[in-house]
Scaffold this motif. Structure first.
Motif, mmCIF file in Angstrom:
data_model
loop_
_atom_site.group_PDB
_atom_site.id
_atom_site.type_symbol
_atom_site.label_atom_id
_atom_site.label_comp_id
_atom_site.label_asym_id
_atom_site.label_seq_id
_atom_site.Cartn_x
_atom_site.Cartn_y
_atom_site.Cartn_z
ATOM 1 N N ILE A 12 1.235 -0.972 -0.573
ATOM 2 C CA ILE A 12 0.001 0.305 -0.120
ATOM 3 C C ILE A 12 0.428 0.665 0.386
ATOM 4 O O ILE A 12 2.008 1.325 0.728
ATOM 5 C CB ILE A 12 -1.281 -0.176 0.519
ATOM 6 N N ALA A 44 -6.301 -3.565 -1.438
ATOM 7 C CA ALA A 44 -7.088 -2.272 -0.962
ATOM 8 C C ALA A 44 -5.709 -1.232 -1.212
ATOM 9 O O ALA A 44 -6.440 -0.386 -1.143
ATOM 10 C CB ALA A 44 -6.373 -2.757 1.210
ATOM 11 N N LYS A 46 -6.936 -0.184 -4.531
ATOM 12 C CA LYS A 46 -7.707 0.450 -4.693
ATOM 13 C C LYS A 46 -7.690 1.315 -4.058
ATOM 14 O O LYS A 46 -8.395 2.372 -4.573
ATOM 15 C CB LYS A 46 -8.358 -0.778 -5.314
ATOM 16 N N GLU A 47 -8.703 0.795 -2.573
ATOM 17 C CA GLU A 47 -9.153 1.712 -2.329
ATOM 18 C C GLU A 47 -8.365 2.793 -1.175
ATOM 19 O O GLU A 47 -9.082 4.372 -0.915
ATOM 20 C CB GLU A 47 -10.018 1.171 -0.928
ATOM 21 N N PHE A 48 -7.346 2.946 -1.051
ATOM 22 C CA PHE A 48 -6.535 3.810 -0.748
ATOM 23 C C PHE A 48 -6.841 4.975 -2.609
ATOM 24 O O PHE A 48 -6.395 6.165 -1.728
ATOM 25 C CB PHE A 48 -4.448 2.804 -0.598
ATOM 26 N N CYS A 49 -5.989 4.145 -3.574
ATOM 27 C CA CYS A 49 -5.662 5.664 -4.517
ATOM 28 C C CYS A 49 -7.425 5.796 -4.664
ATOM 29 O O CYS A 49 -6.820 7.741 -4.956
ATOM 30 C CB CYS A 49 -5.454 4.535 -5.473
ATOM 31 N N ALA A 50 -8.335 5.701 -4.341
ATOM 32 C CA ALA A 50 -9.323 5.904 -4.924
ATOM 33 C C ALA A 50 -9.282 7.558 -3.572
ATOM 34 O O ALA A 50 -10.304 8.752 -4.007
ATOM 35 C CB ALA A 50 -11.093 5.249 -4.361
ATOM 36 N N GLN A 51 -9.097 6.987 -2.577
ATOM 37 C CA GLN A 51 -9.457 8.029 -1.376
ATOM 38 C C GLN A 51 -8.255 9.161 -1.478
ATOM 39 O O GLN A 51 -8.476 10.630 -1.204
ATOM 40 C CB GLN A 51 -8.206 7.340 -0.113
ATOM 41 N N ASP A 53 -7.593 10.025 -4.645
ATOM 42 C CA ASP A 53 -8.119 10.286 -5.718
ATOM 43 C C ASP A 53 -8.670 11.641 -4.693
ATOM 44 O O ASP A 53 -9.484 13.128 -5.556
ATOM 45 C CB ASP A 53 -9.024 9.951 -6.532
ATOM 46 N N ARG A 54 -9.494 11.444 -3.763
ATOM 47 C CA ARG A 54 -10.817 12.179 -3.303
ATOM 48 C C ARG A 54 -9.877 13.671 -2.743
ATOM 49 O O ARG A 54 -11.017 14.674 -2.621
ATOM 50 C CB ARG A 54 -11.896 11.243 -2.659
ATOM 51 N N TYR A 61 -5.592 3.763 -10.688
ATOM 52 C CA TYR A 61 -4.697 2.468 -9.876
ATOM 53 C C TYR A 61 -5.065 2.165 -11.715
ATOM 54 O O TYR A 61 -6.712 1.762 -10.922
ATOM 55 C CB TYR A 61 -5.597 2.384 -8.652
ATOM 56 N N ASP A 63 -5.028 -2.174 -11.684
ATOM 57 C CA ASP A 63 -4.179 -2.959 -11.158
ATOM 58 C C ASP A 63 -4.626 -4.371 -12.768
ATOM 59 O O ASP A 63 -4.331 -4.345 -13.743
ATOM 60 C CB ASP A 63 -5.340 -4.393 -10.343
#
Length: 395
Positions: A12, A44, A46-51, A53-54, A61, A63
């Motif tokens: 991560i 995880a 994917k969600e880290f990168c989405a956060q 981004d926000r 990201y 994959d």
């Protein structure tokens, strides 16, 4: 001017928050991130990168499945050529950044921690003209690590510096001139654990504490004076990317030999590589030095001959892409197999040439498509209605 920061990771990448915050603190807006995963990358991420981004900047990201969907329909050879479980999947992120319009593509490793500098601005000098001390060496080679202070005052060389030229710096005469130069690449340095080869690591412990001469700062190498540069903490201008391919089949010399392609073409255009700021603190991920040494063996044996071949190929192209094609065309003859080559060296040469061809064809396709789109757009914009009869003319 848009900057895209590209990295690969099997962790991560928490450090990206630090990069993003640094960019925000210094007021940068035209920033985005591309993160390339691999088979070992945690879900995880994917969600880290989405956060990210926000909270900060656009972050994509990719994959394995996203990479497949991106490459396989248009560039199936490249999709097949790039290995899994290898840092050279970074090529996908670099290509994605280029296609998304990045002016500067900034590659980092996931163990490079940013310092309290304006990271984006310092790397943003690529594609610009700056005035900087510029070094010329009569040998055509310069050890950039001679500017770095080791904790035990030991000399050392950048990973990938030709073996036959090491410890012969006294045979070369150098001069330094402060002058304006056009920057193709900006190669940032590293504190603590520098980018040296496995053989050096097994022989001595090197810990970089900073500049030998703190007042010196960044410097450039005159076109024709070469040094390797790596793919961590490195900014590359957009025009260079079609000539920058990281081969997954030459071990830990992927970025090194890619840098020598750039050295040769930059020399043709009178452009330079700048070394120095910004710095990162490298908290190096765990490595097996014996495995690293195995992965460096072909490069250590072949770099001298490889670079001699590159230097001997004439260039007439008007772009990095054209010159890359000329090097690719001339390299098989200039860098011919020798009678004492091991099978590993022969295979590495063959696979490298294949990858270079694929990369060149990828950009042949992209550039031809972009040109076609541009011509169609220009044609549409020049169609005007003729008053009175409603017909259209193309001017």
């Amino acid at each position: 001017m848009k900057t895209t920061i590209v990295t690969t990771t099997i962790y991560i990448p928490e450090l990206l928050r630090v990069y993003a915050k640094n960019a925000k603190d210094f007021g940068h807006t035209e920033i985005d991130f591309v993160v390339i995963g691999d088979r070992k990358t945690p879900a995880a991420v994917k969600e880290f990168c989405a956060q990210l981004d926000r909270d900060f900047y656009p972050t994509e990201y990719m994959d394995i499945e996203a990479q497949r969907q991106y490459l396989e329909p248009r560039f199936p050879e490249l999709w097949q050529h790039l290995r899994f479980d290898s840092i050279q999947r970074r090529n996908i992120g670099i290509l994605r950044a280029w296609e998304n319009g990045a002016d500067t593509i900034l590659t980092i490793d996931d163990d490079n921690w940013i310092m309290n500098q304006d990271f984006v601005s310092l790397h943003g000098r690529v594609g610009t003209t700056i005035e900087v001390p510029t070094i010329t060496a009569t040998s055509g080679w310069y050890n950039v690590c001679a500017h770095l202070e080791d904790a035990s005052n030991q000399p050392f060389y950048h990973r990938g510096y030709p073996q036959e030229l090491r410890w012969k710096d006294y045979e070369s005469f150098t001069t330094t001139t402060v002058k304006p130069v056009q920057v193709a690449v900006n190669a940032g340095f590293w504190l603590d654990d520098p980018d040296i080869d496995a053989l050096t690591r097994m022989h001595r412990s090197i810990q970089v504490r900073g500049w030998k001469n703190p007042a010196q700062g960044s410097f450039a190498l005159e076109p024709g004076t070469w040094s390797p540069f790596n793919s961590q903490n490195t900014a590359i201008k957009r025009d260079v990317i079609p000539a920058y391919f990281l081969s997954p089949y030459i071990g830990r010399y992927d970025d090194i030999w890619a840098s020598y392609f750039v050295d040769r073409i930059a020399q043709h255009f009178g452009e330079v590589v700048v070394f120095g700021d910004p710095w990162v603190r490298q908290k190096r991920n765990p490595h097996d030095y014996w495995k690293d040494l195995d992965a460096e063996r072909v490069g250590m044996r072949q770099t001298d001959r490889f670079c001699e071949a590159l230097r001997g190929i004439s260039l007439t192209g008007s772009s990095y892409h054209e010159c890359f094609g000329q090097l690719l065309a001339g390299l098989p003859e200039a860098w011919a197999e020798g009678p004492k080559w091991s099978q590993l060296e022969k295979d590495g040469r063959s696979d490298l040439l294949q990858g270079l061809r694929i990369w060149h064809e990828v950009f042949d396709t992209i550039l031809a498509t972009n040109t076609s789109k541009l011509l169609r757009r220009v044609a549409v914009e020049t169609v005007e209605s003729v008053p009175g009869n409603g017909t259209a003319v193309l001017r």
